[in-house]
Design a protein around this motif. Sequence first.
Motif, PDB file in Angstrom:
ATOM      1  N   SER A 278      44.147  30.744  31.953  1.00 24.94           N
ATOM      2  CA  SER A 278      42.722  30.702  32.316  1.00 24.94           C
ATOM      3  C   SER A 278      42.296  32.121  32.664  1.00 24.94           C
ATOM      4  N   SER A 279      41.031  32.292  32.927  1.00 27.18           N
ATOM      5  CA  SER A 279      40.603  33.591  33.464  1.00 27.18           C
ATOM      6  C   SER A 279      40.762  33.528  34.990  1.00 27.18           C
ATOM      7  N   GLY A 280      40.415  34.613  35.651  1.00 26.07           N
ATOM      8  CA  GLY A 280      40.623  34.706  37.103  1.00 26.07           C
ATOM      9  C   GLY A 280      39.958  33.595  37.888  1.00 26.07           C
ATOM     10  N   THR A 281      38.810  33.145  37.420  1.00 32.42           N
ATOM     11  CA  THR A 281      38.067  32.103  38.135  1.00 32.42           C
ATOM     12  C   THR A 281      38.902  30.817  38.252  1.00 32.42           C
ATOM     13  N   GLY A 282      39.748  30.559  37.265  1.00 35.56           N
ATOM     14  CA  GLY A 282      40.628  29.384  37.326  1.00 35.56           C
ATOM     15  C   GLY A 282      41.536  29.456  38.543  1.00 35.56           C
ATOM     16  N   ALA A 283      42.071  30.650  38.800  1.00 38.34           N
ATOM     17  CA  ALA A 283      42.963  30.800  39.956  1.00 38.34           C
ATOM     18  C   ALA A 283      42.161  30.658  41.254  1.00 38.34           C
ATOM     19  N   MET A 284      40.900  31.100  41.227  1.00 37.25           N
ATOM     20  CA  MET A 284      40.050  30.909  42.416  1.00 37.25           C
ATOM     21  C   MET A 284      39.848  29.412  42.670  1.00 37.25           C
ATOM     22  N   GLU A 285      39.548  28.682  41.596  1.00 37.38           N
ATOM     23  CA  GLU A 285      39.342  27.237  41.741  1.00 37.38           C
ATOM     24  C   GLU A 285      40.626  26.561  42.237  1.00 37.38           C
TER      25      GLU A 285
ATOM     26  N   LYS B  81      28.697  39.282  44.178  1.00 38.13           N
ATOM     27  CA  LYS B  81      28.774  38.221  43.168  1.00 38.13           C
ATOM     28  C   LYS B  81      30.046  37.368  43.303  1.00 38.13           C
ATOM     29  N   PHE B  82      31.167  38.024  43.636  1.00 35.52           N
ATOM     30  CA  PHE B  82      32.424  37.263  43.628  1.00 35.52           C
ATOM     31  C   PHE B  82      32.678  36.524  44.938  1.00 35.52           C
ATOM     32  N   GLY B  83      32.086  37.022  46.015  1.00 30.89           N
ATOM     33  CA  GLY B  83      32.069  36.225  47.243  1.00 30.89           C
ATOM     34  C   GLY B  83      31.208  34.990  47.008  1.00 30.89           C
ATOM     35  N   GLU B  84      30.114  35.193  46.284  1.00 29.72           N
ATOM     36  CA  GLU B  84      29.234  34.069  45.940  1.00 29.72           C
ATOM     37  C   GLU B  84      29.997  33.029  45.127  1.00 29.72           C
ATOM     38  N   ARG B  85      30.908  33.539  44.265  1.00 29.15           N
ATOM     39  CA  ARG B  85      31.675  32.590  43.448  1.00 29.15           C
ATOM     40  C   ARG B  85      32.579  31.700  44.307  1.00 29.15           C
ATOM     41  N   TRP B  86      33.213  32.302  45.319  1.00 28.80           N
ATOM     42  CA  TRP B  86      34.013  31.465  46.246  1.00 28.80           C
ATOM     43  C   TRP B  86      33.140  30.355  46.817  1.00 28.80           C
TER      44      TRP B  86
ATOM     45  N   HIS C 262      39.076  41.149  48.100  1.00 26.87           N
ATOM     46  CA  HIS C 262      39.595  42.474  48.482  1.00 26.87           C
ATOM     47  C   HIS C 262      38.736  43.570  47.852  1.00 26.87           C
ATOM     48  N   SER C 263      38.556  43.465  46.552  1.00 34.34           N
ATOM     49  CA  SER C 263      37.674  44.416  45.867  1.00 34.34           C
ATOM     50  C   SER C 263      36.498  43.623  45.322  1.00 34.34           C
ATOM     51  N   GLU C 264      35.315  43.825  45.909  1.00 33.47           N
ATOM     52  CA  GLU C 264      34.109  43.139  45.436  1.00 33.47           C
ATOM     53  C   GLU C 264      33.570  43.970  44.265  1.00 33.47           C
ATOM     54  N   THR C 265      33.937  43.550  43.070  1.00 29.29           N
ATOM     55  CA  THR C 265      33.647  44.330  41.857  1.00 29.29           C
ATOM     56  C   THR C 265      32.150  44.546  41.646  1.00 29.29           C
ATOM     57  N   SER C 266      31.348  43.582  42.067  1.00 32.62           N
ATOM     58  CA  SER C 266      29.914  43.688  41.790  1.00 32.62           C
ATOM     59  C   SER C 266      29.246  44.803  42.584  1.00 32.62           C
TER      60      SER C 266
ATOM     61  N   THR D 198      42.825  35.820  49.373  1.00 31.62           N
ATOM     62  CA  THR D 198      42.084  36.974  48.876  1.00 31.62           C
ATOM     63  C   THR D 198      42.009  36.987  47.357  1.00 31.62           C
ATOM     64  N   ASP D 199      40.820  37.307  46.884  1.00 35.12           N
ATOM     65  CA  ASP D 199      40.590  37.480  45.454  1.00 35.12           C
ATOM     66  C   ASP D 199      40.998  38.905  45.107  1.00 35.12           C
ATOM     67  N   GLU D 200      42.063  39.005  44.309  1.00 38.94           N
ATOM     68  CA  GLU D 200      42.554  40.314  43.856  1.00 38.94           C
ATOM     69  C   GLU D 200      42.324  40.450  42.360  1.00 38.94           C
ATOM     70  N   VAL D 201      41.337  39.715  41.844  1.00 41.82           N
ATOM     71  CA  VAL D 201      41.150  39.736  40.382  1.00 41.82           C
ATOM     72  C   VAL D 201      40.927  41.172  39.911  1.00 41.82           C
ATOM     73  N   SER D 202      40.104  41.924  40.644  1.00 40.33           N
ATOM     74  CA  SER D 202      39.961  43.333  40.235  1.00 40.33           C
ATOM     75  C   SER D 202      40.805  44.265  41.099  1.00 40.33           C
ATOM     76  N   GLY D 203      41.105  43.860  42.321  1.00 42.25           N
ATOM     77  CA  GLY D 203      41.772  44.794  43.245  1.00 42.25           C
ATOM     78  C   GLY D 203      43.230  45.071  42.925  1.00 42.25           C
TER      79      GLY D 203
ATOM     80  N   SER E  76      44.555  38.755  34.342  1.00 39.51           N
ATOM     81  CA  SER E  76      45.330  39.677  33.496  1.00 39.51           C
ATOM     82  C   SER E  76      44.549  40.889  33.009  1.00 39.51           C
ATOM     83  N   GLN E  77      43.215  40.760  32.923  1.00 40.57           N
ATOM     84  CA  GLN E  77      42.433  41.749  32.152  1.00 40.57           C
ATOM     85  C   GLN E  77      41.926  42.942  32.965  1.00 40.57           C
ATOM     86  N   LYS E  78      42.619  43.249  34.059  1.00 41.60           N
ATOM     87  CA  LYS E  78      42.117  44.324  34.939  1.00 41.60           C
ATOM     88  C   LYS E  78      43.237  45.323  35.150  1.00 41.60           C
ATOM     89  N   GLY E  79      43.747  45.412  36.388  1.00 40.14           N
ATOM     90  CA  GLY E  79      44.805  46.389  36.663  1.00 40.14           C
ATOM     91  C   GLY E  79      46.089  46.115  35.903  1.00 40.14           C
TER      92      GLY E  79
HETATM   93  C1  LIG Z   1      36.620  40.284  42.070  1.00 39.98           C
HETATM   94  C2  LIG Z   1      36.535  39.340  40.917  1.00 39.98           C
HETATM   95  N1  LIG Z   1      36.741  38.041  41.145  1.00 39.98           N
HETATM   96  C3  LIG Z   1      36.673  37.142  40.153  1.00 39.98           C
HETATM   97  C4  LIG Z   1      36.362  37.507  38.872  1.00 39.98           C
HETATM   98  C5  LIG Z   1      36.254  36.470  37.827  1.00 39.98           C
HETATM   99  O1  LIG Z   1      37.275  36.584  36.915  1.00 39.98           O
HETATM  100  P1  LIG Z   1      37.173  35.970  35.462  1.00 39.98           P
HETATM  101  O2  LIG Z   1      35.948  36.527  34.815  1.00 39.98           O
HETATM  102  O3  LIG Z   1      38.461  36.461  34.861  1.00 39.98           O
HETATM  103  O4  LIG Z   1      37.136  34.497  35.602  1.00 39.98           O
HETATM  104  C6  LIG Z   1      36.134  38.845  38.583  1.00 39.98           C
HETATM  105  C7  LIG Z   1      35.785  39.272  37.217  1.00 39.98           C
HETATM  106  O5  LIG Z   1      35.238  40.328  36.999  1.00 39.98           O
HETATM  107  C8  LIG Z   1      36.229  39.795  39.630  1.00 39.98           C
HETATM  108  O6  LIG Z   1      36.024  41.097  39.407  1.00 39.98           O
END
Ligand SMILES: Cc1ncc(COP(=O)(O)O)c(C=O)c1O
Length: 380
Positions: free
Chosen positions: A60-67, A87-92, A136-140, A163-168, A188-191
């Motif tokens: 899955s993408s990172g959001t799957g691991a968040m879910e 944006k990603f805190g909003e996603r949580w 950890h890293s709020e990418t937005s 902690t969301d380390e998707v980008s961190g 997978s698609q970041k660091g």
């Molecule tokens: C901090 C953070 N969390 C979550 C996500 C969501 O990851 P994905 O788009 O792989 O589902 C991203 C994607 O940019 C992100 O940067």
Amino acid sequence: MKKHYIMAPGPTPVPVDVLLAGAKETIHHRTPQFLEIMEKTLDEARYLFQTSNRVYAFVSSGTGAMEAAVTNLVNPGEKAIVVVAGKFGERWKEICEAYGINVVEIALEWGEAVTPEQIEKAMKEHPDAKVIFTTHSETSTGTVIDLQAIAQITRNTDRVLVTDEVSGLLAEPLKMDEWGVDVVVAGSQKGIMMPPGLAFITLSKKAWEIVKNNKCPRYYFDLRYYEENYPDNPWTPAVNMIYMLNQSIKMIKEEGIENVWERHRILGEATRNAVKALGLELFSKRPGNVCTAVKVPAGLESKKITKLMRDKYGVTIAGGQGKISNTIFRIAHLGYVSLFDTISAISALEFTLHELGYPVKFGEGVRAAMETFHKEGVAG
Ligand SMILES: Cc1ncc(COP(=O)(O)O)c(C=O)c1O
């Protein structure tokens, strides 16, 4: 001819050796041959998180691991503390709400970093909120939080720090076990320098105690299946991506994780110095080393900057997201990135801003980046 540079915070550039590792014959996943690769790869993936806990890989993408983190740790109707500063805190928050979880929101201005005191206060006010979701890293917004200090507050309590380390991951230092972080999710698609398609989760013993009996409806991401079957995957794993992961871990180990963190710190520093030298302003109150969020100068538009950078110069940077989509643009320095990628991106930014009418003295941003690399002892 146009050469492409990805300077966006994901997907990030993928090294040829990683791509080639994926270009091998797909073998059947329920074989001893594949299980051996899977076991070795997942075992080594612990290094990326600096943990001795098992790491699970989802297709899955990172959001799957968040879910997965939400549904395995909290039940509908229960409270959870959620930090929302982008944006990603909003996603949580959105994931929690989708499952009927009662969100105790620490709502901050976008670009701010939550403080340990704010977390402590929310914990005191809501003793029944067992899980705390952070980014950890709020990418937005290009912001990093002091995760170590936050973990210091949660580690000897019954609270679980997620902690969301998707980008961190790998761009910001993370020592999961040493700091006492309970749950980490990544992609997978970041660091990790891979294409999109794998997500990761790893959990402390304290978190596992909750997972075992959590009642929240879940199936694909029910971690109990992953644990029962480990290192096998309960469903079909992304066989070729596991080959790639193996190669990227090998490359990260060869560089050494401290050096990877340090490279990102220096790239971040060079980028921040470069944009400031061009008279631009940083958006974040606590800038991190994943991407640099820059305020769009008066009279310009974020979309025009990113479009010209991409279409004319082949440099893909990111605009803003959500409510700040027109306020900022973001230059990443994440993953398989060297000082010359950053220098190229800054020079493309100079050409772009000049063409859009912003006063630029060519080379001022590039000079600041080069001087940073020199001062940091990595060049010149
Ligand atoms: C901090 C953070 N969390 C979550 C996500 C969501 O990851 P994905 O788009 O792989 O589902 C991203 C994607 O940019 C992100 O940067």
